[in-house]
Motif scaffolding. Structure first.
Motif, PDB file in Angstrom:
ATOM      1  N   HIS A  10       0.824  -1.215   0.000  1.00  0.00           N
ATOM      2  CA  HIS A  10       0.000   0.000   0.000  1.00  0.00           C
ATOM      3  C   HIS A  10       0.860   1.267   0.000  1.00  0.00           C
ATOM      4  CE1 HIS A  10      -4.061  -1.682   0.390  1.00  0.00           C
ATOM      5  NE2 HIS A  10      -3.469  -2.667   1.035  1.00  0.00           N
ATOM      6  N   LYS A  13      -0.135   5.073   0.991  1.00  0.00           N
ATOM      7  CA  LYS A  13      -1.256   5.169   1.926  1.00  0.00           C
ATOM      8  C   LYS A  13      -0.897   6.123   3.058  1.00  0.00           C
ATOM      9  CE  LYS A  13      -4.452   2.323   4.647  1.00  0.00           C
ATOM     10  NZ  LYS A  13      -5.652   2.670   3.847  1.00  0.00           N
ATOM     11  N   ASP A  48      -1.603  -5.499  -4.036  1.00  0.00           N
ATOM     12  CA  ASP A  48      -1.745  -4.197  -3.392  1.00  0.00           C
ATOM     13  C   ASP A  48      -0.386  -3.561  -3.146  1.00  0.00           C
ATOM     14  OD1 ASP A  48      -4.459  -4.201  -3.520  1.00  0.00           O
ATOM     15  OD2 ASP A  48      -4.823  -4.436  -1.384  1.00  0.00           O
ATOM     16  N   ASP A  51      -1.570   2.045  -2.983  1.00  0.00           N
ATOM     17  CA  ASP A  51      -2.832   2.222  -2.277  1.00  0.00           C
ATOM     18  C   ASP A  51      -3.943   2.722  -3.187  1.00  0.00           C
ATOM     19  OD1 ASP A  51      -4.228   2.125   0.274  1.00  0.00           O
ATOM     20  OD2 ASP A  51      -4.382   4.300   0.084  1.00  0.00           O
ATOM     21  N   THR A  52      -3.585   3.286  -4.342  1.00  0.00           N
ATOM     22  CA  THR A  52      -4.598   3.793  -5.270  1.00  0.00           C
ATOM     23  C   THR A  52      -4.230   3.428  -6.704  1.00  0.00           C
ATOM     24  OG1 THR A  52      -3.560   5.939  -5.735  1.00  0.00           O
ATOM     25  CG2 THR A  52      -4.928   5.794  -3.753  1.00  0.00           C
ATOM     26  N   TYR A  53      -5.228   3.552  -7.594  1.00  0.00           N
ATOM     27  CA  TYR A  53      -4.994   3.310  -9.016  1.00  0.00           C
ATOM     28  C   TYR A  53      -4.009   4.303  -9.615  1.00  0.00           C
ATOM     29  CZ  TYR A  53      -8.602  -0.223 -10.044  1.00  0.00           C
ATOM     30  OH  TYR A  53      -9.327  -1.372 -10.142  1.00  0.00           O
ATOM     31  N   THR A  54      -3.941   5.483  -9.022  1.00  0.00           N
ATOM     32  CA  THR A  54      -3.074   6.535  -9.567  1.00  0.00           C
ATOM     33  C   THR A  54      -2.066   6.970  -8.508  1.00  0.00           C
ATOM     34  OG1 THR A  54      -4.735   8.182  -8.940  1.00  0.00           O
ATOM     35  CG2 THR A  54      -4.785   7.373 -11.210  1.00  0.00           C
ATOM     36  N   PRO A  55      -1.064   6.140  -8.231  1.00  0.00           N
ATOM     37  CA  PRO A  55      -0.082   6.490  -7.204  1.00  0.00           C
ATOM     38  C   PRO A  55       0.747   7.697  -7.612  1.00  0.00           C
ATOM     39  CG  PRO A  55       0.644   4.573  -8.450  1.00  0.00           C
ATOM     40  CD  PRO A  55      -0.756   4.851  -8.885  1.00  0.00           C
ATOM     41  N   HIS A  83      -6.275  -2.783  -5.172  1.00  0.00           N
ATOM     42  CA  HIS A  83      -5.936  -1.360  -5.131  1.00  0.00           C
ATOM     43  C   HIS A  83      -5.079  -0.940  -6.321  1.00  0.00           C
ATOM     44  CE1 HIS A  83      -7.033  -0.033  -0.868  1.00  0.00           C
ATOM     45  NE2 HIS A  83      -7.399  -1.299  -0.917  1.00  0.00           N
ATOM     46  N   ARG A 200     -10.985  -2.308   2.771  1.00  0.00           N
ATOM     47  CA  ARG A 200     -12.232  -1.814   2.221  1.00  0.00           C
ATOM     48  C   ARG A 200     -13.344  -2.835   2.400  1.00  0.00           C
ATOM     49  NH1 ARG A 200      -9.605   0.216  -3.326  1.00  0.00           N
ATOM     50  NH2 ARG A 200      -8.801   2.204  -2.645  1.00  0.00           N
ATOM     51  N   GLU A 382     -14.337   2.632  -3.244  1.00  0.00           N
ATOM     52  CA  GLU A 382     -13.692   2.556  -4.562  1.00  0.00           C
ATOM     53  C   GLU A 382     -13.470   1.112  -4.926  1.00  0.00           C
ATOM     54  OE1 GLU A 382      -9.515   3.866  -6.693  1.00  0.00           O
ATOM     55  OE2 GLU A 382      -9.940   4.424  -4.635  1.00  0.00           O
TER      56      GLU A 382
END
Length: 383
Positions: A10, A13, A48, A51-55, A83, A200, A382
């Motif tokens: 992650h 994060k 993972d 932490d997001t699709y667009t790090p 993620h 999540r 998300e």
């Protein structure tokens, strides 16, 4: 072959808005030290990564620098988690393979097999890889990144999720033959797993729960998705995230799994602690002065501080508390000496789904339909 299993990095994060980039770098340095000390030959990262699709650019730099560091001693195999944007994650796969790093997304493309370092892939297909070391020892890896229909670009069908999982898993078994030691590497929620606050809710229940009986026969099941270290059945292992991401993990030791995989199965399995990331702690204080004292005495921790108060704190007192950089989350409990209301309903610590169920029950006098609950969660979380 000596293998290290980790997951759920992650990278990027935040902890209640606080950046932790330095800790992610420290974790990779510690993983490097563990690989050297334990003579690890193959590192498995079970999804993972981000932490997001667009790090952020810094998050991506930390990841690629980190796995390059690990690849100096061993081969590295990475799969995408829920993620991760698997297209983005695998964009550098061709370059990464030159460093003995192999990144698999939901396109399940075979890896490029060549001799690189002391451990390297010798054969690969859709969702599987065979690694070999200089001793001629082979390990078969069935690799299934976070599975759903959209990621595999499949349309609607009459298949149940269990039937789809069985088909996806079977695809990764197609290259297996003989008595070769084997690992199933995946990012899924297996029924019976224990969750923490940092996961999540939309991905942890309902139709996407995988029964343990569906998992393939193999020597070691290397799982990602759940952040708490745990073992399900005889050999299904969540190694857990290497950092504490939520305050319900206070006091929980973080680690990676290291083991020997032989013709006779798993040997010398152990959890090697990860200690470089900053720990989290929950503290309670009777008043502001007591709270400040506790913060100063626990500088090595990130702190969730609950103040037991008889009256609200002033803005000046709040500022004095936040002058302590280790204070991450401040809570207040107003102590009431008496009350005439014996029917107070508390929503403290309730999940989003439980709050929705309570509201629906209060509004309509019936239980919320599962389909409506799933739709609500899909809108608030998300994918």
């Amino acid at each position: 072959m000596k293998i290290l299993h980790t997951s759920d990095l992650h990278i990027g994060k935040k902890l209640f808005g606080r950046e932790r980039y330095g800790e992610y770098r420290a974790v990779f340095s510690e993983l490097k030290s563990i690989c050297e000390k334990e003579c690890v030959e193959l590192v498995l990262i079970a999804g993972d990564v981000f932490d997001t699709y667009t790090p952020s650019a810094e998050a991506e730099e930390i990841f690629y620098s980190g796995i390059k560091l690990l690849s100096e001693d061993c081969a590295v195999l990475v799969i995408s988690g829920n993620h991760d944007d698997y297209v983005r994650l695998t964009a550098a796969a061709t370059l990464a393979e030159e460093r003995n790093i192999y990144i698999l997304g939901n396109n399940l493309s075979p890896v490029n097999c060549a001799v690189r370092g002391n451990t390297y892939p010798v054969k690969s297909g859709s969702g599987w890889v065979i690694f070999q070391n200089t001793k001629g020892e082979n390990v078969y890896i069935n690799a299934l990144p976070y599975p759903n229909e959209a990621r595999f670009k499949e349309g609607k069908s009459d298949e149940t999720f269990d039937e789809k999982m069985s088909r996806w898993i079977k695809c990764g078994e197609e290259g297996k033959s003989g008595d070769m030691p084997s690992v199933f590497l995946s990012h899924i929620f297996v029924a019976g797993g224990l969750v923490s606050d940092s996961e999540r809710e939309i991905d942890l229940g309902g139709a996407r729960v995988v029964p343990l009986k569906l998992l393939p026969e193999c020597d070691y099941i290397a799982l990602g998705h759940l952040h708490k270290r745990q073992t399900l059945g005889e050999n299904a292992h969540y190694c857990g995230a290497p950092m504490q991401f939520s305050f319900d993990e206070c006091g929980v030791e973080k680690s990676v799994n290291v083991f020997d995989l032989t013709l006779n199965g798993v040997k010398n399995l152990k959890q090697v602690p990860i200690t470089s990331a900053r720990k989290l702690i929950r503290l309670q204080a009777n008043g502001v002065a007591d709270g400040i004292s506790l913060l100063k005495n626990n500088l090595e921790y990130f702190v969730e501080l609950t103040l037991n108060l008889n009256e609200p704190v002033t803005p000046q007192e709040v500022s004095a508390l936040h002058e302590n950089e280790n204070l991450v989350l401040l809570k207040a409990e107003i102590m009431r000496t008496e009350t005439n209301d014996t029917n107070i309903i508390s929503n403290k610590n309730k999940s989003a789904s439980q709050l929705f169920k309570d509201y629906y029950k209060l509004k309509f006098g019936a239980d919320a339909p599962n389909e409506l609950l799933s739709l609500f969660l899909s809108l608030t979380e998300e994918e």
